[in-house]
Design a protein around this motif. Structure first.
Motif, PDB file in Angstrom:
ATOM      1  N   GLN A  31       0.639  -1.212  -0.140  1.00  0.00           N
ATOM      2  CA  GLN A  31      -0.135   0.087   0.062  1.00  0.00           C
ATOM      3  C   GLN A  31       0.758   1.414   0.143  1.00  0.00           C
ATOM      4  N   ASN A 134      -5.734   0.818   6.222  1.00  0.00           N
ATOM      5  CA  ASN A 134      -7.332   1.051   5.742  1.00  0.00           C
ATOM      6  C   ASN A 134      -7.751   1.640   7.024  1.00  0.00           C
ATOM      7  N   GLU A 137     -11.348   3.359   6.246  1.00  0.00           N
ATOM      8  CA  GLU A 137     -12.434   2.606   6.116  1.00  0.00           C
ATOM      9  C   GLU A 137     -12.873   2.255   7.493  1.00  0.00           C
ATOM     10  N   SER A 160     -15.241  -2.469   0.837  1.00  0.00           N
ATOM     11  CA  SER A 160     -13.852  -2.300   0.373  1.00  0.00           C
ATOM     12  C   SER A 160     -13.383  -3.582   0.204  1.00  0.00           C
ATOM     13  N   ASN A 321     -10.395   5.165  -1.546  1.00  0.00           N
ATOM     14  CA  ASN A 321      -9.004   4.571  -1.554  1.00  0.00           C
ATOM     15  C   ASN A 321      -8.629   4.782  -3.188  1.00  0.00           C
ATOM     16  N   SER A 347      -5.266  -5.282   1.200  1.00  0.00           N
ATOM     17  CA  SER A 347      -6.174  -4.513   1.864  1.00  0.00           C
ATOM     18  C   SER A 347      -7.311  -5.241   2.011  1.00  0.00           C
TER      19      SER A 347
END
Length: 443
Positions: A31, A134, A137, A160, A321, A347
């Motif tokens: 990420q 994340n 979220e 997600s 995202n 993720s």
């Protein structure tokens, strides 16, 4: 990076604390690498003429944190969202501006956790990156839980997972395949196998409460038992996630490391305490905007004529995202599918095995009856998605047709939830089971 920024970070922390080179690279996650493509190098000459050291350091940090991203153009959406709420503008406007404001913040959180990792070492840095990967979220989900909007919480987390497995992965395979038609795109199956196994475990834990409810005899009230089963399954999922983190950062770290070497030696551009302070501040702003999003989603749904399920499952994950997703596609263009897979699968695994069970446990502590029963339609979409992705990644090679199929699967699911309307009596807390209020830790 430039020497001016490096000097500022060393003045703040001391040379002995900065960890450079290959050791730090091992602490980064996919990420982080995906969002790094959206960053811009700053010019130290802009602040070098400022006489006062503290002011010069603050301006340098401001330049790196706020202007050091190609998404800086979206930062004005944050004060506009706050102003819209203060002056009581239309709630759909507050929702839209808040959602746009979350996009650069998510990318900046990734940047700041990476900066902190330069000083904490690869293990702690990797753990921090894995936890904050994340954050947007998770914060939205926790606010939805706090406001007892369980349906929004479940939809957003499900969205997600679906967007990462189908949209991000599918777009990466599609674009990478088209850009490398004359090359065979290969990736390491080991990482995909580990993530697929964890996703299947998460799917099992999601399906058990659903099957338990449908297996009960007619007229038998099973809400309490289903809730207890969900909480027990959540603990199992969290234990599995802790084991996954240990597996990823310690015993089998080589599986999750990128095989690509860095082209340039990377250094910290801001100091540890500066990065930590900015991280705390941006997390608070994310929390504020998340509260706006959760509080105005119904008004936006009514105003736009779009179902809450579509907004939560499709729109929020895509916009929130966008930076990470764009980075994954760019790496696929460069024939670096291992990083793209790490973004999408990593993720999805984090949401499924960490965010979802964490919300169940937090709800347990707060006396809110959050369970793992995502209803038949949502659980069915999740199950078919995981199965399709597992089959897609089984041979270690990729071409554009695989990406096309995944994108079309996502389109079909998006169409399903676009026409999906929740009946008014069910659009409340604990819609699935008709649960009775509880207190404390007891069901």
């Amino acid at each position: 990076m430039d020497s001016g920024s490096g000097e500022l970070s060393h003045m703040e922390n001391g040379d002995s604390k900065a960890l450079m080179g290959k050791e730090l690279w091992n602490g980064r996650t996919a990420q982080n690498m995906s969002t790094s493509l959206l960053r811009k190098k700053s010019d130290p000459m802009l602040v070098s003429r400022v006489r006062f050291q503290m002011l010069r350091q603050f301006l340098a940090n401001l330049q790196e944190v706020i202007l050091g991203t190609k998404l800086a153009v979206l930062f004005p959406a944050i004060p506009l969202a706050i102003a819209a709420d203060f002056y009581k503008f239309g709630r759909p406007w507050i929702f839209a501006l808040s959602l746009l404001g979350l996009t650069p913040l998510a990318e900046r959180v990734s940047f700041l956790t990476e900066q902190i990792a330069y000083y904490t070492g690869p293990t702690v840095g990797g753990l921090l990156n894995a936890t904050c990967g994340n954050a947007t979220e998770l914060i939205i989900a926790l606010f939805a839980l706090y406001q007892s909007k369980i349906h929004v919480l479940k939809y957003s987390l499900l969205g997600s997972i679906l967007s990462n497995l189908l949209l991000v992965l599918g777009s990466s395979l599609l674009c990478g395949g088209l850009a490398n038609l004359k090359k065979e795109q290969r990736y390491d199956r080991k990482q995909a196998d580990v993530n697929s196994l964890l996703l299947l475990l998460g799917l099992l834990c999601h399906m058990l409460p659903l099957m338990f409810r449908y297996a009960a005899a007619p007229g038998i009230f099973v809400a309490d038992s289903t809730l207890q089963l969900s909480r027990a399954s959540s603990i199992v999922m969290l234990v599995a996630y802790v084991g996954y983190i240990f597996f990823q950062l310690k015993t089998h770290r080589q599986i999750f490391e990128s095989q690509e070497e860095e082209e340039d030696e990377e250094k910290a551009v801001i100091g540890f305490w500066s990065a930590f302070s900015w991280l705390v501040g941006m997390t608070l702003i994310i929390a504020l905007l998340s509260e706006y999003v959760v509080g105005t989603i119904e008004a936006a749904s009514e105003s736009w004529g779009i179902s809450i399920s579509f907004i939560s499952i499709i729109l929020i994950p895509i916009v929130g995202n966008a930076a990470e997703h764009a980075g994954a596609i760019i790496f696929a263009f460069k024939n670096k599918l291992d990083i793209s897979l790490g973004v999408a699968m990593g993720s999805a695994t984090q949401i499924s095995m960490f965010a979802v069970p964490l919300c169940v446990v937090v709800g347990w502590i707060m006396g809110i009856q959050m369970d793992l029963d995502f209803s038949l339609l949502e659980t069915g979409c999740l199950a078919l998605t995981i199965i399709v992705v597992a089959f897609t990644l089984q041979d270690g090679t990729s071409h554009y047709m695989k990406g096309t199929v995944l994108c079309l699967c996502y389109t079909a699911i998006a169409a399903c939830f676009f026409v999906h309307k929740i009946p008014a009596p069910l659009d409340q807390t604990n819609v699935n089971l008709g649960l009775k209020p509880s207190s404390g830790f007891s069901a």
